[in-house]
Design an enzyme around this catalytic site. Structure first.
Site, PDB file in Angstrom:
ATOM      1  N   GLU A   1      -2.375 -50.358 -19.458  1.00 46.00           N
ATOM      2  CA  GLU A   1      -3.506 -51.278 -19.328  1.00 46.00           C
ATOM      3  C   GLU A   1      -4.724 -50.783 -20.104  1.00 46.00           C
ATOM      4  O   GLU A   1      -5.477 -51.565 -20.670  1.00 46.00           O
ATOM      5  CB  GLU A   1      -3.856 -51.436 -17.847  1.00 46.00           C
ATOM      6  CG  GLU A   1      -4.968 -52.409 -17.556  1.00 46.00           C
ATOM      7  CD  GLU A   1      -5.156 -52.623 -16.062  1.00 46.00           C
ATOM      8  OE1 GLU A   1      -5.794 -53.620 -15.686  1.00 46.00           O
ATOM      9  OE2 GLU A   1      -4.664 -51.789 -15.271  1.00 46.00           O
TER      10      GLU A   1
ATOM     11  N   GLU B   1      -1.332 -56.094  -6.736  1.00 47.66           N
ATOM     12  CA  GLU B   1      -1.740 -57.235  -7.573  1.00 47.66           C
ATOM     13  C   GLU B   1      -0.495 -58.016  -7.970  1.00 47.66           C
ATOM     14  O   GLU B   1      -0.149 -58.992  -7.327  1.00 47.66           O
ATOM     15  CB  GLU B   1      -2.524 -56.726  -8.787  1.00 47.66           C
ATOM     16  CG  GLU B   1      -3.319 -57.812  -9.480  1.00 47.66           C
ATOM     17  CD  GLU B   1      -4.369 -57.250 -10.415  1.00 47.66           C
ATOM     18  OE1 GLU B   1      -4.888 -58.035 -11.211  1.00 47.66           O
ATOM     19  OE2 GLU B   1      -4.666 -56.035 -10.355  1.00 47.66           O
TER      20      GLU B   1
END
Length: 888
Positions: free
Chosen positions: A741, A470
């Site tokens: 996260e 990502e």
């Protein structure tokens, strides 16, 4: 005898920048004095083309003595600036008592190539008939050339399609990495400038290595490549000035030669494969035999999208040594770097020719202690090196970076010597700005984790994570963290560059892509709280740095975003259409959902109101009176419609979540009794969770701020200092060295959250750092005089700590706020206010009379301009200086 000094000269935030393409560069400087309440009364700036002095004949601008207290962002107003020209400048300052400084030390900046016509070079790539320029392997380009003696100065300008690294006469050019950086390549491509005067001789050779990088390589989680183009190419121009006044130029053209190199594969996600047996010893030195090298071909690519750099470059900013060599239960040999970092490993190995060694990188070990790569998804993060043999060989990747704490080794001779391995920490080389410390070591570790998260993810763009497939510039993550980022580092150049790419990739209808640069396609755009980065980020940079120009440059983009929202659906005052991420990763989400329970239309409308208010404020700053009134009225109408849609007549909010109440309060969407009721309800929601949060990406950054500013600071303190799941300190207790996260990225039993989306370096929840600086230590600014021209210092010792201290190196100098509690109930405050600023110091005191300032009564203390006391509150207006106050 008092002293007054001027130092810290900067041009466009940077020290002696090269390749500037701004038509009117701005200058900033700092004042220092041993007196209190020092304000600048006037300045004088001189700019010269000559290094030797500032004779009147050499000046291109002399501002004269300008009566002004402005010492940041003073705009050049002299003769038109010329391409490839070095300019020297110096500053003299007078205070309001007419004391003057000496002239400052001389600083300089160098203009870059300003128009496409300034470029004589051609885009070049290997001749496809001889060497495939689209292959996965990196290729080499070289050129040998001769120069005359008597070189005075030499400037090299370079960029590429793909990533490049230059060598000149066998040595690397500059210390930057991953050039030309990542921009919206379809619209903007950066050019780097280098001073290579000291590297040149009469006989020279220049070489370039080109790899895929962001331009051609794999980006995103769908395995896509070549999103910007399929052919790598170099554009290079070297300008040489001689002592006799003559000039000479070397350019990339058909005379260069090309060859395949030892880098067989290089990808940002997957790592690098290098075969040392394929090296070309001396390939960037003069006299190298290039007869077997291939010819090059010209590539057609526009030059009108070339821009000079505005941000600091990516560099190695530190090094880490392994803290342990582990043998896992599965028999793996693993280095523990002791810190989840972003960068690359350098290693030294001695093995036979053809021997292969491999390094694989990961963030965590599983609960059994084995090497874990599940959360990397398709990213391989693997470096392979094939030895040439017979010698001790040292290597580190060139065009790939990894996010990791642990490194699995394969093929290395035993026993493993950790001294042969070094981790190079890599990120955009921003200037460190802030410092926070307190009596709770877990919070100090949290602050360290926040900083490391920023270091790892501020690698040319503000990425969401640095390890999996990502690593994209998610707009939502950037906007929630930007204020914290501006405390930790000087981020104005970094965000100035990124916001230009946001504006470049913004849709014609004003919609904003989810990620900048946009690699997700035309349909991935315009979620509330994500697209609002177009407004929130430039406004925050303006507040923190007093940078009016960023508002001027981004104003149309800011308006376009608000107008995009306004055009959605039938009601221009509500946003209840389209796709939204909602309160992403909210803990009150339904089973198997990433999206929290807060109604999406409530979130969208709240951010619509907030962004509209910021556009109205921006219009006021820029003097656009009609638009200021227009957006001000629009904001009022949105707030009224928000109340009609989401608030009952009795003052209850339609969204029964923590985040819905946080947004209504944070964005001033409610007032009076309704505001008090919503704050009480929010507090009850937190207490119902046994003082834990249920917020996600949207609500978490503001939660403690809202509690503290609405009379529930003690609850905010308890919430922030929780140590069990879910909490900031839970992750610290679990051994985190960066921000996760997910609150439960590693669960209490040692198992993991889903592999699908589980980064252990994801800075968004690190936005709590903003609360530590602004509330616990109380370093705040006055919006009316942004950039900390007027400072508000309002520390809060009622924060469950015995001491806290913070500092911020602003454009004016160091701002410091500290407090500590003594056993007798007294509190000692220490403050530092830089020259050419003033501050409001606000604190509580139950004792009488007014506490002493620097050992004297406040009204008689040096630097104190006024004293005001009310309801056990003391307010001091002060000038620059250092202040110690002891209060009850």
């Amino acid at each position: 005898m008092s002293t007054l000094h001027v130092a810290g000269l900067r041009c466009e935030y940077l020290q002696n920048p090269l390749g500037v393409t701004v038509k009117a560069p701005r200058f900033s400087w700092k004042l220092s004095s041993d007196l209190f309440h020092v304000l600048q009364g006037a300045y004088r700036i001189q700019v010269s083309k000559e290094d030797a002095g500032f004779a009147p004949s050499s000046l291109v601008w002399d501002s004269g003595v300008v009566a002004s207290d402005q010492s940041v962002h003073v705009e050049y107003a002299g003769e038109p600036l010329e391409a490839m020209t070095r300019y020297y400048y110096r500053v003299q300052v007078w205070d309001r008592s007419h004391h003057s400084t000496d002239w400052s030390e001389v600083a300089h900046w160098e203009m870059g190539l300003l128009t496409p016509e300034d470029w004589q070079a051609e885009w070049i790539t290997p001749d496809p008939a001889v060497l495939d320029p689209k292959s996965e392997a990196a290729f080499l380009l070289r050129k040998e050339f001769a120069l005359q003696p008597g070189i005075r100065r030499a400037a090299l300008f370079a960029t590429s399609l793909g990533l490049y690294e230059l060598q000149l006469n066998g040595a690397k050019v500059g210390d930057s990495l991953f050039t030309p950086g990542w921009t919206s390549y379809r619209h903007r491509l950066q050019v780097q400038a280098y001073d290579v005067t000291d590297q040149l001789k009469e006989t020279n050779a220049i070489g370039a290595t080109l790899a895929n990088g962001w331009y051609k390589g794999n980006l995103g989680w769908q395995g896509k490549s070549e999103l910007f183009g399929d052919t790598r190419a170099l554009l290079l121009q070297l300008q040489v000035w001689y002592e006799d006044g003559s000039q000479e130029m070397l350019v990339s053209d058909a005379s260069w030669r090309a060859a395949a190199g030892p880098i067989l594969m290089s990808e940002l996600y997957h790592g690098e494969s290098y075969d040392a047996r394929l090296e070309h010893p001396g390939w960037s030195l003069p006299g190298f035999d290039e007869t077997r090298w291939a010819s090059v071909a010209s590539v057609s690519h526009p030059k009108d999208l070339l821009v000079g750099e505005q941000s600091e470059r990516i560099r190695v900013t530190g090094q880490l040594k392994p803290v342990a060599v582990l043998r896992t239960p599965s028999g793996e040999t693993v280095l523990d770097m002791g810190q989840n970092m972003v960068g690359r490993m350098r290693f030294t190995v001695e093995a036979p020719a053809g021997a292969k060694v491999t390094l694989q990188h990961a963030e965590v070990l599983d609960k059994e202690g084995n090497f874990y790569t599940g959360n990397l998804r398709s990213a391989k993060q693997t470096v392979t090196y094939v030895c040439k043999g017979g010698v001790e060989e040292t290597y580190e990747p060139t065009f790939s970076f990894q996010g990791f704490r642990y490194v699995k080794l394969e093929g290395f001779p035993e026993p493993i010597d950790p001294e042969r391995f070094v981790g190079s920490v890599i990120h955009t080389d921003m200037e460190p700005a802030g410092f926070f410390e307190c009596s709770n070591e877990l919070i100090n570790k949290l602050q360290s984790n926040i900083v490391w998260g920023q270091r790892g993810n501020f690698l040319d763009v503000p990425t969401d994570c640095p390890q999996r497939d990502e690593r994209l510039g998610w707009t939502g993550d950037a906007q929630v963290f930007i204020r914290t980022a501006a405390f930790n580092y000087g981020v104005a150049p970094f965000f100035t560059k990124w916001l230009k790419d946001l504006m470049a990739d913004q849709r014609p209808d004003g919609g904003v892509p989810f990620v900048i640069p946009n690699v997700l396609g035309e349909t991935s755009h315009s979620s509330a709280a994500w697209g609002d980065a177009a407004v929130i980020c430039p406004w925050t940079i303006y507040l923190c740095y007093g940078d009016r120009r960023i508002l001027e440059e981004q104003y149309d983009s800011m308006k376009s975003w608000v107008e995009y929202i306004r055009s959605q659906g039938d009601n221009e005052l509500l946003w209840n259409t389209g796709f939204h991420f909602g309160d992403w990763l909210g803990l009150d989400a339904k089973e198997n959902s990433y999206i929290g329970a807060t109604p999406k239309d409530l979130i969208a409308t709240a951010f619509y109101a907030y962004s509209t208010s910021l556009v109205a404020k921006t219009a006021v700053v820029l003097g656009h009176e009609q638009e200021a009134e227009q957006y001000g009225k629009l904001h009022e109408r949105i707030v009224e419609e928000f109340a009609r849609e989401f608030i009952t007549p009795n003052g209850r909010l339609a969204g029964h979540t923590q985040t819905s109440h946080v947004l209504a309060l944070m964005f001033d969407l409610v007032q009076g009794e309704t505001k008090a009721r919503l704050a009480a309800t929010l507090a009850s929601y937190v207490e119902e969770q046994k003082v834990h949060l249920t917020t996600g990406f949207v609500g978490t950054p503001y939660l403690c701020h809202v509690l503290s500013s609405n009379g529930y600071h003690e609850l905010a303190v308890k919430l922030m200092q929780q140590e069990d799941y879910p909490s900031w300190l839970y992750t610290v207790r679990q051994g985190a060295t960066t921000i996760w996260e997910h609150w439960d990225g590693i669960k209490e039993d040692g198992s993991f959250w889903s592999d699908n989306m589980n980064s252990y370096n994801h800075y968004a929840y690190g936005a709590i750092g903003d609360w530590l600086y602004r509330v616990v230590c109380g370093i705040e600014l006055d919006e009316r005089l942004p950039g900390y021209k007027r400072i508000v210092l309002q520390p809060n010792p009622n924060s469950g700590l015995t001491y806290a201290r913070a500092a911020l190196d602003s454009l004016y100098g160091v701002i410091r706020s500290e407090w500590s509690k003594a056993g007798d109930g007294s509190i000692t405050y220490s403050f530092e206010v830089p020259a050419n600023t003033t501050a409001l110091i606000r604190f509580s005191s139950t004792g009488t009379p007014t506490p002493l300032v620097n050992g004297r009564s406040a009204s008689a203390a040096d630097g104190v301009l006024s004293v005001n006391t009310f309801n056990n509150q003391v307010e001091l207006e002060v000038g620059s200086g250092r202040y110690t106050i002891i209060a009850k």
